[in-house]
Design a protein around this motif. Structure first.
Motif, mmCIF file in Angstrom:
data_model
loop_
_atom_site.group_PDB
_atom_site.id
_atom_site.type_symbol
_atom_site.label_atom_id
_atom_site.label_comp_id
_atom_site.label_asym_id
_atom_site.label_seq_id
_atom_site.Cartn_x
_atom_site.Cartn_y
_atom_site.Cartn_z
ATOM 1 N N UNK A 63 -4.033 -1.438 2.830
ATOM 2 C CA UNK A 63 -2.875 -2.329 3.166
ATOM 3 C C UNK A 63 -1.310 -1.453 3.202
ATOM 4 N N UNK A 64 -1.440 -0.146 2.548
ATOM 5 C CA UNK A 64 -0.322 0.631 2.654
ATOM 6 C C UNK A 64 0.113 1.025 3.839
ATOM 7 N N UNK A 65 -0.986 1.199 4.849
ATOM 8 C CA UNK A 65 -0.747 1.454 6.290
ATOM 9 C C UNK A 65 0.214 -0.039 6.918
ATOM 10 N N UNK A 66 -0.473 -0.981 6.940
ATOM 11 C CA UNK A 66 0.359 -2.082 7.304
ATOM 12 C C UNK A 66 1.655 -2.322 6.656
ATOM 13 N N UNK A 67 2.084 -2.070 5.234
ATOM 14 C CA UNK A 67 3.464 -2.193 4.801
ATOM 15 C C UNK A 67 4.278 -1.069 5.685
ATOM 16 N N UNK A 68 3.704 0.081 5.612
ATOM 17 C CA UNK A 68 4.542 0.954 6.202
ATOM 18 C C UNK A 68 4.911 0.555 7.770
ATOM 19 N N UNK A 69 3.827 0.202 8.503
ATOM 20 C CA UNK A 69 4.339 -0.265 9.857
ATOM 21 C C UNK A 69 5.212 -1.471 10.013
ATOM 22 N N UNK A 70 5.113 -2.090 8.964
ATOM 23 C CA UNK A 70 6.225 -3.362 8.988
ATOM 24 C C UNK A 70 7.607 -2.876 8.676
ATOM 25 N N UNK A 71 7.575 -1.864 7.917
ATOM 26 C CA UNK A 71 8.743 -1.364 7.355
ATOM 27 C C UNK A 71 9.379 -0.569 8.491
ATOM 28 N N UNK A 72 8.729 0.043 9.248
ATOM 29 C CA UNK A 72 9.102 0.823 10.375
ATOM 30 C C UNK A 72 10.029 0.214 11.378
ATOM 31 N N UNK A 73 9.661 -1.148 11.562
ATOM 32 C CA UNK A 73 10.317 -1.978 12.479
ATOM 33 C C UNK A 73 11.896 -2.205 11.987
ATOM 34 N N UNK A 74 12.147 -2.195 10.783
ATOM 35 C CA UNK A 74 13.493 -2.420 10.255
ATOM 36 C C UNK A 74 13.950 -0.902 9.881
ATOM 37 N N UNK A 75 13.568 0.098 10.400
ATOM 38 C CA UNK A 75 13.911 1.511 9.908
ATOM 39 C C UNK A 75 14.014 1.862 8.500
ATOM 40 N N UNK A 76 12.851 1.428 7.815
ATOM 41 C CA UNK A 76 12.756 1.607 6.293
ATOM 42 C C UNK A 76 11.500 2.308 6.030
ATOM 43 N N UNK A 77 11.295 2.660 4.736
ATOM 44 C CA UNK A 77 10.161 3.048 4.282
ATOM 45 C C UNK A 77 9.634 2.783 2.970
ATOM 46 N N UNK A 78 8.675 2.686 2.358
ATOM 47 C CA UNK A 78 8.101 2.340 1.093
ATOM 48 C C UNK A 78 9.052 2.370 -0.013
ATOM 49 N N UNK A 79 10.104 3.399 0.024
ATOM 50 C CA UNK A 79 10.755 3.625 -1.047
ATOM 51 C C UNK A 79 11.865 2.562 -1.134
ATOM 52 N N UNK A 80 12.280 1.773 -0.087
ATOM 53 C CA UNK A 80 13.031 0.828 -0.153
ATOM 54 C C UNK A 80 12.500 -0.412 -0.934
ATOM 55 N N UNK A 81 11.266 -0.458 -0.935
ATOM 56 C CA UNK A 81 10.540 -1.787 -1.725
ATOM 57 C C UNK A 81 9.730 -1.394 -2.929
#
Length: 301
Positions: A12-30
């Motif tokens: 699911x980490x890949x799914x999270x990263x993909x979703x974050x990429x749409x708002x120009x963010x990465x997992x560090x922001x969450x």
């Protein structure tokens, strides 16, 4: 890393990263340090504030060895399925807790286990083959199965794409190609025409209870008799053969569901997605090689 050892990231980490990429963010922001959650009542994650609220401590009740339930409390529901009937007959306690008590496993986000995932994938491939008339038009079943498999895996079984699962990816692909080819041969030999997939039917049971069944495949024989095929995925296909030998409750209920009267008996069978085996009750319109000597399904119901 966990304890200095590399571990596989949850898919699911890949799914999270993909979703974050749409708002120009990465997992560090969450990502929030647990110490921060402990020290501060409020934290901000991607411009959203979250407030920590203390919960009232509740003592765990003492275990109860004997449960007393008022009479007439545990009745059949207004609508029952083959699964619920099987559960009630095999384990009344589980049926009571799950269906009458509405006590179910938590909805914590998780991945389906392998058998469920592969079963859903196999069902999807089979349904697509039928919808595209691959069995009736004499198309190359193995080639079409491979194409549909490659198309559906990223959508339904993405974990098979992980490097460590490449051998499993190829094995499942080969297994489905062989099983769909065998199923095509079964349909040809038996001259069965599939007319419906995933059909939902209802029929009165008794005392105001309605039985509802979702049937994988419904076909017609050369004599225009109904044929029900239930597709299953299992590493041990022989388990379903034994189920039929013992008198499958599920298939018996499905046969009763579509029967016009008590004398209306027609072929019902398991089709094993993992192996291509077809196990059917004895019937003159089905070749003997697929027959299983089972108890009467009419008696089972």
């Amino acid at each position: 890393k966990v304890r200095a050892a590399d571990i596989k990231a949850h898919p699911l980490l890949d799914e999270i990263r993909f979703a974050l990429s749409k708002i120009d963010a990465n997992e560090k922001r969450i990502t929030v340090n647990p110490a921060t959650l402990y020290e501060h009542e409020k934290v901000s994650i991607i411009e959203n504030d979250f407030e920590r609220i203390a919960l009232t401590r509740k003592e765990i009740p003492n275990p109860i060895q004997h449960w007393k339930v008022p009479e007439q409390k545990l009745n059949l529901r207004d609508k029952e399925s083959a699964t619920s009937f099987e559960t009630m007959l095999s384990c009344p306690l589980k049926w009571t807790l799950q269906y009458s008590g509405n006590i179910r496993p938590s909805n914590t986000l998780s991945l389906p286990n392998e058998s469920i995932m592969l079963g859903n994938l196999g069902h999807a491939v089979l349904e697509r083959l039928i919808l595209e008339q691959a069995f009736t038009l004499g198309l190359d079943i193995k080639q079409m199965t491979a194409y549909l498999y490659d198309d559906l895996v990223p959508k339904m079984a993405a974990t098979l794409l992980l490097p460590e699962n490449q051998s499993l990816y190829r094995k499942v692909r080969d297994d489905l190609q062989k099983s769909m080819h065998q199923f095509a041969n079964f349909l040809t030999e038996s001259k069965i025409n599939i007319i419906e997939t995933e059909g939902t039917y209802q029929k009165p049971w008794n005392d105001g209870v309605e039985f509802e069944g979702r049937l994988d495949l419904i076909g017609k024989s050369p004599l225009n008799r109904t044929v029900i095929l239930d597709a299953k995925w299992s590493r041990r296909s022989s388990n379903y053969k034994q189920k039929l030998i013992d008198g499958s409750i599920q298939l018996a209920l499905y046969q009763w569901l579509l029967s016009a009267d008590d004398e209306d008996v027609f072929p019902v069978a398991y089709f094993m997605l993992s192996s291509g085996d077809v196990y059917t009750v004895t019937d003159d319109e089905i070749h003997v090689q697929f027959h299983v000597n089972s108890v009467s399904l009419k008696d089972t119901v």
